[in-house]
Design a protein around this motif. Structure first.
Motif, PDB file in Angstrom:
ATOM      1  N   UNK A  99      16.072 -25.591  -0.891  1.00  0.00           N
ATOM      2  CA  UNK A  99      17.601 -24.820  -0.638  1.00  0.00           C
ATOM      3  C   UNK A  99      18.001 -25.067   0.474  1.00  0.00           C
ATOM      4  N   UNK A 100      17.161 -25.707   1.173  1.00  0.00           N
ATOM      5  CA  UNK A 100      17.599 -25.590   2.820  1.00  0.00           C
ATOM      6  C   UNK A 100      17.535 -27.488   3.064  1.00  0.00           C
ATOM      7  N   UNK A 101      17.021 -28.295   2.894  1.00  0.00           N
ATOM      8  CA  UNK A 101      17.607 -29.417   2.968  1.00  0.00           C
ATOM      9  C   UNK A 101      17.244 -30.801   1.981  1.00  0.00           C
ATOM     10  N   UNK A 160      15.078 -32.836   1.668  1.00  0.00           N
ATOM     11  CA  UNK A 160      13.382 -32.770   2.579  1.00  0.00           C
ATOM     12  C   UNK A 160      12.529 -31.972   1.528  1.00  0.00           C
ATOM     13  N   UNK A 161      13.062 -30.697   1.413  1.00  0.00           N
ATOM     14  CA  UNK A 161      12.832 -30.021   0.879  1.00  0.00           C
ATOM     15  C   UNK A 161      12.646 -30.515  -1.137  1.00  0.00           C
ATOM     16  N   UNK A 162      13.846 -29.659  -1.040  1.00  0.00           N
ATOM     17  CA  UNK A 162      13.407 -30.547  -3.073  1.00  0.00           C
ATOM     18  C   UNK A 162      12.461 -31.804  -3.289  1.00  0.00           C
ATOM     19  N   UNK A 163      12.947 -32.897  -2.531  1.00  0.00           N
ATOM     20  CA  UNK A 163      11.997 -34.040  -2.190  1.00  0.00           C
ATOM     21  C   UNK A 163      10.197 -34.122  -2.472  1.00  0.00           C
ATOM     22  N   UNK A 164       9.871 -32.932  -1.029  1.00  0.00           N
ATOM     23  CA  UNK A 164       8.013 -32.257  -1.364  1.00  0.00           C
ATOM     24  C   UNK A 164       8.648 -31.602  -2.271  1.00  0.00           C
ATOM     25  N   UNK A 182      20.000 -29.948  -6.279  1.00  0.00           N
ATOM     26  CA  UNK A 182      20.022 -29.344  -4.798  1.00  0.00           C
ATOM     27  C   UNK A 182      20.775 -28.103  -4.840  1.00  0.00           C
ATOM     28  N   UNK A 183      20.579 -27.279  -4.327  1.00  0.00           N
ATOM     29  CA  UNK A 183      21.283 -25.952  -4.107  1.00  0.00           C
ATOM     30  C   UNK A 183      22.501 -26.361  -3.620  1.00  0.00           C
ATOM     31  N   UNK A 184      24.021 -25.553  -3.636  1.00  0.00           N
ATOM     32  CA  UNK A 184      24.684 -26.540  -3.249  1.00  0.00           C
ATOM     33  C   UNK A 184      24.930 -25.210  -1.393  1.00  0.00           C
ATOM     34  N   UNK A 185      24.601 -24.391  -1.216  1.00  0.00           N
ATOM     35  CA  UNK A 185      24.160 -24.208   0.253  1.00  0.00           C
ATOM     36  C   UNK A 185      23.829 -25.038   1.255  1.00  0.00           C
ATOM     37  N   UNK A 186      22.987 -26.459   1.010  1.00  0.00           N
ATOM     38  CA  UNK A 186      22.776 -27.138   1.749  1.00  0.00           C
ATOM     39  C   UNK A 186      24.085 -28.642   1.887  1.00  0.00           C
ATOM     40  N   UNK A 187      24.568 -28.527   0.972  1.00  0.00           N
ATOM     41  CA  UNK A 187      26.276 -29.212   1.618  1.00  0.00           C
ATOM     42  C   UNK A 187      25.857 -30.515   0.977  1.00  0.00           C
ATOM     43  N   UNK A 188      24.324 -30.475   0.145  1.00  0.00           N
ATOM     44  CA  UNK A 188      23.888 -32.516  -0.230  1.00  0.00           C
ATOM     45  C   UNK A 188      24.827 -32.247  -0.629  1.00  0.00           C
ATOM     46  N   UNK A 189      25.409 -33.057  -1.813  1.00  0.00           N
ATOM     47  CA  UNK A 189      25.920 -33.836  -2.923  1.00  0.00           C
ATOM     48  C   UNK A 189      24.844 -35.261  -3.289  1.00  0.00           C
ATOM     49  N   UNK A 190      24.636 -34.530  -4.812  1.00  0.00           N
ATOM     50  CA  UNK A 190      24.480 -36.111  -5.173  1.00  0.00           C
ATOM     51  C   UNK A 190      24.948 -36.903  -5.998  1.00  0.00           C
ATOM     52  N   UNK A 191      24.770 -38.347  -5.058  1.00  0.00           N
ATOM     53  CA  UNK A 191      25.900 -39.273  -5.912  1.00  0.00           C
ATOM     54  C   UNK A 191      24.474 -40.044  -7.005  1.00  0.00           C
ATOM     55  N   UNK A 192      25.643 -41.095  -7.263  1.00  0.00           N
ATOM     56  CA  UNK A 192      24.579 -41.677  -8.870  1.00  0.00           C
ATOM     57  C   UNK A 192      23.505 -42.556  -8.509  1.00  0.00           C
ATOM     58  N   UNK A 193      23.084 -42.819  -6.826  1.00  0.00           N
ATOM     59  CA  UNK A 193      21.846 -43.424  -6.723  1.00  0.00           C
ATOM     60  C   UNK A 193      21.203 -43.602  -5.659  1.00  0.00           C
TER      61      UNK A 193
END
Length: 185
Positions: free
Chosen positions: A143-145, A147-151, A169-180
Motif C-alpha cells: 500500500x506504499x509503493x 515496488x511493494x506490490x511487486x515484491x 495497488x492501493x489508491x493511497x500510493x497515488x499509482x494507477x495501473x495503465x493497460x501496459x
C-alpha cells in the motif's frame, strides 16, 4: 537442453524457433525483423529466429529466407540455462529464508522484465548493504509503493511473468495501473 517438452519452472522471455515448431506445428512461417548492429558494419541481428540448433541447421534456416541465400553467420545462436530460486522462499527484503544475508533479485527469481529485475536489484542491494552495516532491513508495503506490490506478489505468488504485470495497488500510493505499464502520477 531441449527434449520436446519444456520442463523449466521459470518464465522465459520469448520462444525459440525450435520451441515454436513443436508447439505450433501447423505454422510454416514466423515473423522476423533485421536490426543493423551498428553504423560502421554490415552485420545484422535476426530478431525472431532465436535458436540453439546445430550450426549447419542454423545456416540452412538462414539460407531458406528469401534474400539471405548467400548470407554468412558470424556468430551462431546458443542457449543458456539460468538457475532458478523459488521466490516464495524469499522474505519481503528479498533475503532467502534458508540462508541469512543472501539476497536474490532478477532472473534467478524467474523475472523476465528489465524494470522488474532492476527494481528487485535496488531492493535486494539496499537490504544487503543495510545488513552489512548492521542496520535494520527495509521494504515498502504494497500500500506504499509499486515496488511493494511487486515484491509482495513475487514472494507470495511466485510463478511466471503475470506476477510482475499490473497488480492492484492501493489508491493511497497515488499509482494507477495503465493497460501496459504501471505508472505513478
Amino acid at each position: 537442453m531441449y527434449s520436446g517438452v519444456d520442463r523449466r519452472s521459470r518464465a522465459t522471455l520469448c520462444r525459440r524457433s525450435k520451441t515454436k515448431s513443436i508447439a505450433l506445428p501447423s505454422r510454416t512461417r514466423t515473423r522476423s525483423s533485421w536490426s543493423p548492429k551498428g553504423l560502421s558494419t554490415s552485420e545484422i541481428y535476426p530478431n525472431g529466429i532465436s535458436t540453439s540448433l546445430p550450426f549447419d541447421v542454423q545456416l540452412e534456416l538462414v539460407h531458406s529466407i528469401r534474400g539471405l541465400e548467400q548470407a554468412h553467420i558470424l556468430r551462431p545462436g546458443y542457449a543458456i540455462e539460468y538457475d532458478y530460486y523459488d521466490p516464495r522462499s524469499l522474505r519481503s527484503t528479498l533475503e532467502t529464508k534458508a540462508i541469512a544475508n543472501l539476497f536474490f533479485a532478477g532472473q534467478i527469481n524467474g523475472t523476465t522484465g528489465y524494470e522488474e529485475a532492476a527494481a528487485q536489484g535496488l531492493l535486494a542491494g539496499l537490504n544487503a548493504a543495510r545488513r552489512a552495516l548492521g542496520r535494520e532491513t527495509w521494504f515498502p508495503r504494497r500500500d506504499q509503493a509499486y515496488l511493494g506490490v511487486l515484491a509482495d506478489d513475487l514472494i507470495n505468488r511466485g510463478g511466471g511473468p503475470s506476477r510482475t504485470g499490473c497488480s492492484p495497488v492501493a489508491p493511497s500510493t497515488g499509482c494507477r495501473c495503465a493497460r501496459t505499464m504501471p505508472t505513478c502520477d
